[in-house]
Structure formats: structure tokens, C-alpha cells
Motif scaffolding. Structure first.
Motif, short mmCIF file in Angstrom:
data_model
loop_
_atom_site.label_atom_id
_atom_site.label_comp_id
_atom_site.label_asym_id
_atom_site.label_seq_id
_atom_site.Cartn_x
_atom_site.Cartn_y
_atom_site.Cartn_z
N PRO A 294 0.65 -1.21 -0.14
CA PRO A 294 -0.03 0.06 -0.01
C PRO A 294 0.88 1.32 0.11
O PRO A 294 1.95 1.25 0.84
CB PRO A 294 -0.97 -0.07 1.24
N GLY A 295 0.52 2.35 -0.83
CA GLY A 295 1.53 3.57 -1.09
C GLY A 295 2.52 3.04 -2.05
O GLY A 295 3.29 4.14 -2.24
N ALA A 392 -2.59 4.19 -0.45
CA ALA A 392 -2.18 3.57 0.84
C ALA A 392 -3.56 3.74 1.87
O ALA A 392 -3.44 2.90 2.61
CB ALA A 392 -1.33 4.84 1.64
N THR A 393 -4.39 4.14 1.44
CA THR A 393 -5.87 4.00 2.27
C THR A 393 -7.00 3.62 1.22
O THR A 393 -6.72 3.72 0.17
CB THR A 393 -6.10 5.31 2.81
N ASP A 394 -8.00 3.43 1.90
CA ASP A 394 -9.20 2.93 1.04
C ASP A 394 -9.68 4.20 0.34
O ASP A 394 -10.65 4.57 1.12
CB ASP A 394 -10.19 2.10 1.95
N ARG A 395 -9.36 4.68 -0.60
CA ARG A 395 -9.95 5.71 -1.23
C ARG A 395 -10.30 5.58 -2.81
O ARG A 395 -9.57 4.48 -3.33
CB ARG A 395 -9.11 7.07 -1.08
N THR A 424 -2.92 12.98 -5.59
CA THR A 424 -3.49 12.33 -4.30
C THR A 424 -4.21 13.25 -3.31
O THR A 424 -5.48 13.13 -3.00
CB THR A 424 -2.18 11.60 -3.47
N GLU A 428 -8.47 13.60 -2.64
CA GLU A 428 -9.12 13.43 -1.23
C GLU A 428 -9.63 14.58 -0.79
O GLU A 428 -10.07 14.91 0.34
CB GLU A 428 -7.82 12.97 -0.36
#
Ligand code: SAM
Length: 528
Positions: A294-295, A392-395, A424, A428
Motif C-alpha cells: 500500500p502506498g 495507501a488508504t481505502d479511497r 493524491t 482526497e
């Protein structure tokens, strides 16, 4: 392997000491050859360099010239001259490392004047200085076309070329734990990775390439033994050898050249991954997410086919839809750097490898490429740099499909890094969030005003980025006024409202129309 250099750490340390003492470095060779011969060599014209090093063949006082003549130009030199250029390793040491063999000219080349009277040595590989800001490296690879004087062997291990340096320039050099160099060849990307990565894995389908990479990394490591990151070399197809591993960074200059699957054509391992059309790059896009942390980021070069009635962005939209459906969803930033028609592409690649335009072999290859493209209705072939990022996150993921055919920053990696972070952040954050930031115009941005002679106001305002992708944006009155006051103090909202008041415009409309432009400028680094 019998025809690749040998990793013998003690001898490699002696070689390194000799190459350094001979000033066989990037700067040393440029100085020794001078600007004209150096530039000609970059254009693959050896003659000026041959003339400039003619005297070296017999002299004992020009170690750099001897090494250029032997390893870059592929000419035999007297054994005594090599002994003088490599005083600690010696001729026997160079033979033992698999860099030279005893004996004179190869077929097709005239031997030097010393041949009759003295023992000669001939290079069995190409060895050149290479470096970055912090390192002097050397890279061994198979002898180039220029030295071989004819077509290359199918399992030729490529030296450093334009594609290698493009990928090295675009690579994001964040300090990370683990990185993969897929299709390492002579190991050039792995060399760069050793500067900012904790542990490097390098793979290739070719055992000969892995042997060269092992030699080149050992030669680099001999500078500061113990201080280099661990390196693992693995043989296998694409991601197969690392399917169970995870990386923060994957780089690849893969064998992306679209090649007709026609048995009468020579197949070069270094450029042809054995698939039809652009299937190799497409499968890398589909599969690489599975090995990213992740990331994590994957960066690679590629070609893509654009069939009639479609755009290159349509093609990439399909690839990315397929990738999100079948694999791990990834952010994607693709920058198309070139686009060629089938004939331009065929001419380029039919020549690469040594076939001369006008020869029968060249014409056969040219025709095979045209037939292959026609069979899939291909109108254009795109080339570019692909950067994929696992969120890196759930997006939700983001997608940027850009064209930049002109010069870009060198190195480009810092701009890619900033562009990934900016895109990124934008994914967000809402338009209101964008308006609530006090942006600054980046220091490399300039403005050009063009107008009719005598006119009071400009008819065109161009905003130009000095670095990054070298963006040029046409700005209307509002955007130009905003950029003039974007100094990190006023939020975009406050600045746009004030501009709307001065111009007598509806502030809500001004904000609504400008925010998409601000998003683009933030993504490309013109606003920071
Ligand atoms: C264009 S060269 C790149 C070499 C080097 N990484 C560079 O940047 O210059 C591509 C490399 O991929 C290797 N290769 C070819 N087919 C492959 C495959 N199916 N899987 C992994 N590597 C492959 C070739 O042997 C070659 O070394």
C-alpha cells in the motif's frame, strides 16, 4: 556463464582501482575525447574517437585512450598497452574476469599497426563509465553494434541507452525499504536503486543479463564494501519470480517493443518480450498491483497501439478498467511522450540491431512490421512513461493521462514525486478545500503576454512552467490576475472574490469556472 564477465571480488576491486586511476570516468572520457568525438560517439559515429585514440594503441601514457579504444570502440590494443592501463589487475586478470581475450582483430576489422609485431588483446564485452551526481560507476554489457560491426546476437545484453536514462530520470527516488528492477539487463536501474533503497531485487528472463548485472553491481560495491544494500538476482518471466513478494517501488524498462510474431525476423530478447502487439505492457499494468505495498509505486516505459477510430486515452482507459476489475485498483499517471505512425515505428526498429536501410533484410523486416500493424488496424503507436500507485488508504483511485512531447525537467523524478502527492491530495479534497488554500505560484513559472503592436491589452497570456512537464497554459483575465497575487497569503477563495468584485463579475461563477483550472495547475506543480 562462459561468455559473460565473472564475479571475482578481489580482481574486481583491482579493476576498480585501475579504472579510477586511469580517469576512465564519465568526465575523464569526455575530456580525453573532446567535445567533437564525444558528441559523434553519442550519435553512434566512432570515427572521430578512433582517430583521437589512434596513438593510444601503442603508447604507454594514455590509459584512458587505451580503455576507450578497447572497450567502447571494440578495437584490439597491444597487450603491453592494456598492461599499462590496468597495472594492478594486469592482462591476465582482465582475461580471468572475462573482459578480454588474447588475440587480434575480429573478422571485418583491420588490425592495428602493432599487430604483426606484438601480442594483442580484444575486448569480449563493452565496458563504459556511467554515474549520477554521487557515484562513478562502470557498466559492462555485450559489445555494441558499433564494435561488432554487424547484427547483434538474439540474446544480446544491452548497455545503457536512451530508454534506460529516461526511466532513471523519471524514477521517484524516495528512500524505501524494498524495490524491484524488472528486466534488469545490465543492471543500470538496480545501480541507481542502491542509492535510496534498503534491499534491491532484480529479475530478468536472460541468465546472461543477470550475469552482467551481478558483475556491474559487484564493481559498484567494491567502492564501499559492506555499505551497499543487499541485492537478489532472480531469473524468470515478468513478475513470476517475485509473485509472493511486496515492494515499495517497482521500476522496469521492459522489452516493450511491438514486434511481429514472424519467425523469419531476428528476435532480440532485450526489446521483445515474446508477446503479440502491446500485450506485454498491458499485462504488466494488469499484474503489477499485486506486488506493490500500500502506498507503493510502479514506474515503467511502454509502447501502446492505437487502433483506427480510437485515441491513446481510450486505449489506456480500457487497460485501467481491466486492471481495476482484475487486480488491485491503482492510481495511474501516464505521460505520452511520443506518437508514431506504423511506418515510422517500423523504420526505427527494423534498423535497431544492425540491419542497414535499403538491404533486403531491412526491407523484409519493415514489411513484416507494416503487415503486423495492419492486421490489428493500428494507426498510431504511443510511447511514454507510466506511473502507477497503490493507494495507501481505502479511497477512490485517480487517473491522469497527459501528453508532453517537449523537453521536461532533468531529472524528472522530483516532479513526478510532487505530482503524485499533489494528485493524491486533490483526489482526497473537495473544490471547497482547494479554494480554502493560500496557493503560491511556483518559482519556475513565468508569464508571456502577446498582443498586436500598439494594443493596450494583450490578446494572449501564456503561463509557462520552467521545470516539470514544461506546461504552457493559456490564461484568461481572471486566471492571470489570480496567478499575479498567488503568493501564499490569500486563500484562492478570497483572491477570486476580490478579482470578481474588481471586474464586476458574479463571484460564485468565477469560483466555479476557475477551480477546475486551479486543480490542473496544482496537479502539474504550477501552484504549490
Ligand atoms: C530494454 S532491456 C532493459 C535493460 C535495463 N533494465 C535498462 O534499463 O536499460 C529489457 C530487459 O528485459 C529482459 N526481458 C525480456 N523478456 C523478459 C521477460 N519476459 N521477463 C523479464 N525480463 C525480460 C531482457 O532480457 C532485457 O534485459
Amino acid at each position: 556463464m562462459s561468455d559473460t564477465p565473472v564475479v571475482d571480488e578481489a580482481r574486481i576491486a583491482l579493476l576498480r582501482a585501475d579504472l579510477t586511476a586511469a580517469r576512465f570516468t564519465v568526465d575523464g572520457v569526455a575530456e580525453r575525447l573532446g567535445p567533437v568525438a564525444s558528441a559523434a560517439l553519442h550519435r553512434e559515429q566512432p570515427l572521430p574517437a578512433l582517430l583521437a585514440t589512434e596513438r593510444s594503441a601503442s603508447s604507454g601514457d594514455d590509459p584512458c585512450g587505451v580503455l576507450v579504444r578497447l572497450f567502447t570502440l571494440g578495437r584490439p590494443v597491444p597487450a603491453s598497452a592494456l598492461a599499462g592501463a590496468l597495472p594492478s589487475l594486469g592482462v591476465d586478470g582482465a582475461v580471468a574476469l572475462g573482459l578480454v581475450r588474447l588475440g587480434g582483430a575480429r573478422a571485418g576489422f583491420a588490425s592495428g599497426p602493432a599487430a604483426a609485431s606484438e601480442r594483442e588483446v580484444t575486448a569480449t564485452c563493452d565496458l563504459r563509465p556511467y554515474g549520477d551526481d554521487a557515484h562513478d560507476w562502470w557498466v559492462a554489457s555485450d559489445l555494441s553494434e558499433l564494435a561488432v560491426g554487424g547484427p547483434l546476437r538474439p540474446d544480446h545484453v544491452l548497455g545503457i541507452g536512451g530508454a534506460s536514462t529516461t526511466l532513471a530520470s523519471w524514477t521517484v527516488r524516495r528512500p524505501v525499504d524494498r524495490a524491484l528492477d524488472l528486466g534488469t539487463g545490465c543492471g543500470v536501474q538496480a545501480l541507481h536503486l542502491t542509492g535510496h533503497v534498503g534491499a534491491v531485487v532484480a529479475t530478468d528472463i536472460s541468465e546472461r543479463a543477470l550475469a552482467y548485472a551481478a558483475f556491474n553491481l559487484a564493481l559498484a560495491a567494491s567502492e564501499r564494501a559492506g555499505a551497499v544494500p543487499p541485492l537478489e538476482l532472480l531469473a524468470g518471466d515478468l513478475l513470476d519470480p517475485v509473485a509472493a513478494q511486496r515492494f515499495s517501488l517497482v521500476v522496469s524498462n521492459p522489452p516493450f517493443v511491438i514486434t511481429p510474431r514472424d519467425e523469419s525476423l531476428p528476435l532480440y530478447e532485450y526489446r521483445d518480450g515474446g508477446r503479440a502487439g502491446d500485450a506485454l505492457v498491458r499485462s504488466l499494468v494488469r499484474q503489477v498491483g499485486a506486488v506493490l505495498e500500500p502506498g507503493g509505486i510502479a514506474q515503467f516505459l511502454g509502447n501502446w497501439e492505437v487502433p483506427a477510430g480510437r485515441t491513446w486515452r481510450d486505449v489506456w482507459d480500457d487497460w485501467l478498467e481491466e486492471q481495476a476489475r482484475d487486480g488491485v485498483a491503482l492510481d495511474a499517471w501516464v505521460v505520452q511522450r511520443e506518437s508514431q505512425d506504423p511506418a515510422e515505428y517500423a523504420e526505427l526498429w527494423a534498423r535497431d540491431g544492425g540491419a542497414q536501410p535499403g538491404s533486403e533484410t531491412h526491407s523484409q523486416m519493415y514489411a513484416a512490421w507494416l503487415r503486423d500493424f495492419a492486421s490489428r488496424d493500428v494507426e498510431r503507436v504511443g510511447f511514454g512513461v507510466v506511473t502507477l500507485q497503490r493507494p495507501a488508504t481505502d479511497r477512490p483511485t485517480w487517473r491522469s493521462l497527459d501528453e508532453a512531447h517537449g523537453p521536461v525537467a532533468a531529472p524528472m523524478g522530483p516532479a513526478v514525486d510532487a505530482g503524485l502527492r499533489a494528485r493524491t491530495w486533490l483526489a482526497e479534497h473537495s473544490d471547497d478545500d482547494v479554494l480554502d488554500v493560500a496557493w503560491s505560484c511556483a518559482p519556475d513559472v513565468t508569464e508571456e503576454r502577446h498582443g498586436r503592436p500598439g494594443a493596450e491589452d494583450p490578446s494572449v497570456i501564456l503561463v509557462r512552467q520552467g521545470g516539470g512537464l514544461g506546461r504552457v497554459v493559456r490564461a484568461g483575465t481572471v486566471l492571470a490576475a489570480y496567478l499575479g497575487v498567488a503568493e501564499g497569503e490569500l486563500t484562492a477563495r478570497a483572491a477570486l472574490d476580490a478579482i470578481a468584485a474588481v471586474l464586476g463579475l458574479d463571484p460564485e461563477r468565477v469560483r466555479g469556472e476557475t477551480v477546475p483550472q486551479l486543480r490542473e495547475l496544482v496537479a502539474d506543480g504550477l501552484l504549490v
